[in-house]
Design a protein around this motif. Structure first.
Motif, PDB file in Angstrom:
ATOM      1  N   MET A   1       0.857  -1.181   0.000  1.00 29.70           N
ATOM      2  CA  MET A   1       0.000   0.000   0.000  1.00 29.70           C
ATOM      3  C   MET A   1       0.898   1.238   0.000  1.00 29.70           C
ATOM      4  SD  MET A   1      -3.592   0.831   0.645  1.00 29.70           S
ATOM      5  CE  MET A   1      -3.987  -0.853   0.771  1.00 29.70           C
ATOM      6  N   ASN A   2       0.475   2.219  -0.680  1.00 35.34           N
ATOM      7  CA  ASN A   2       1.222   3.467  -0.813  1.00 35.34           C
ATOM      8  C   ASN A   2       1.358   4.172   0.546  1.00 35.34           C
ATOM      9  OD1 ASN A   2       1.940   6.176  -1.532  1.00 35.34           O
ATOM     10  ND2 ASN A   2       1.218   5.734  -3.595  1.00 35.34           N
ATOM     11  N   PRO A  76      -3.083   2.478  -6.992  1.00 36.98           N
ATOM     12  CA  PRO A  76      -3.352   1.133  -7.520  1.00 36.98           C
ATOM     13  C   PRO A  76      -3.815   0.150  -6.434  1.00 36.98           C
ATOM     14  CG  PRO A  76      -1.273   1.973  -8.362  1.00 36.98           C
ATOM     15  CD  PRO A  76      -1.727   2.936  -7.311  1.00 36.98           C
ATOM     16  N   HIS A  77      -4.798  -0.644  -6.779  1.00 38.77           N
ATOM     17  CA  HIS A  77      -5.339  -1.734  -5.954  1.00 38.77           C
ATOM     18  C   HIS A  77      -6.159  -1.263  -4.752  1.00 38.77           C
ATOM     19  CE1 HIS A  77      -2.821  -4.171  -8.475  1.00 38.77           C
ATOM     20  NE2 HIS A  77      -1.724  -3.545  -8.038  1.00 38.77           N
ATOM     21  N   VAL A  78      -6.476   0.007  -4.675  1.00 36.08           N
ATOM     22  CA  VAL A  78      -7.332   0.489  -3.591  1.00 36.08           C
ATOM     23  C   VAL A  78      -8.793   0.237  -3.942  1.00 36.08           C
ATOM     24  CG1 VAL A  78      -8.147   2.563  -2.368  1.00 36.08           C
ATOM     25  CG2 VAL A  78      -5.700   2.184  -2.691  1.00 36.08           C
ATOM     26  N   ASP A  80     -11.616  -1.769  -6.395  1.00 38.11           N
ATOM     27  CA  ASP A  80     -11.953  -2.810  -7.357  1.00 38.11           C
ATOM     28  C   ASP A  80     -13.014  -2.203  -8.270  1.00 38.11           C
ATOM     29  OD1 ASP A  80     -12.799  -4.972  -8.828  1.00 38.11           O
ATOM     30  OD2 ASP A  80     -13.544  -6.115  -7.110  1.00 38.11           O
ATOM     31  N   TRP A  81     -12.572  -1.752  -9.420  1.00 40.57           N
ATOM     32  CA  TRP A  81     -13.442  -0.999 -10.328  1.00 40.57           C
ATOM     33  C   TRP A  81     -14.630  -1.807 -10.849  1.00 40.57           C
ATOM     34  CZ3 TRP A  81     -12.878   4.086 -10.364  1.00 40.57           C
ATOM     35  CH2 TRP A  81     -11.665   4.605  -9.913  1.00 40.57           C
ATOM     36  N   TRP A  86     -18.837   0.035  -5.355  1.00 39.42           N
ATOM     37  CA  TRP A  86     -18.077   1.234  -5.707  1.00 39.42           C
ATOM     38  C   TRP A  86     -18.939   2.191  -6.531  1.00 39.42           C
ATOM     39  CZ3 TRP A  86     -14.556   4.583  -4.815  1.00 39.42           C
ATOM     40  CH2 TRP A  86     -14.039   5.395  -5.818  1.00 39.42           C
TER      41      TRP A  86
END
Length: 144
Positions: A1-2, A76-78, A80-81, A86
């Protein structure tokens, strides 16, 4: 995670909280404003309160919510499109922006001493942000 994720999340939650506070209080001010005589000192005081609340708190908080939410979504990966929750959450956010715009229009009406809606209308309108906030929080926390 960033490494910036927790900072973006904290500022997103803070700005969302401030935005919601403004959207909860502004329609309540409209209810009270309806109870005044146009042009009276009380009416002028409500005009000032409504303008300041919208311009100095609610709108900046809405923009900050959008900025930090967009920053979170860009990590990225935060998100789930493909997840339906969402998109339901985004629909709730869009609803809040539409309601925010309606509040701005109603504030302009009051500023011009126009009162196109009765007090009861604003009492019902006051419930809209609560329902949209519930949708948003449930989608984020429960992710049905």
């Amino acid at each position: 995670m960033n490494a910036v994720f927790p900072w973006f999340l904290a500022f997103h939650i803070l700005s969302f909280t401030a935005w919601m506070a403004g959207l909860f209080y502004l329609p309540r001010l409209f209810v009270y404003h309806c109870q005044t005589v146009p042009g009276s000192p009380e009416s002028e005081r409500f005009k000032l309160m409504e303008r300041r609340l919208l311009r100095q708190i609610t709108t900046p908080a809405a923009l900050a919510t959008l900025l930090f939410g967009g920053a979170l979504a860009s990590i990225p990966h935060v998100i789930d499109w493909s997840a339906p929750w969402w998109w339901a959450k985004l629909a709730g956010v869009l609803g809040l922006f539409i309601f925010h715009g309606a509040c701005a229009r109603w504030r302009r009406d009051f500023a011009a001493d126009r009162r196109p809606h009765a007090e009861r209308f604003y009492r019902f309108a006051n419930e809209v942000p609560t329902l949209l906030m519930a949708l948003i929080v449930i989608m984020i926390v429960v992710r049905p």
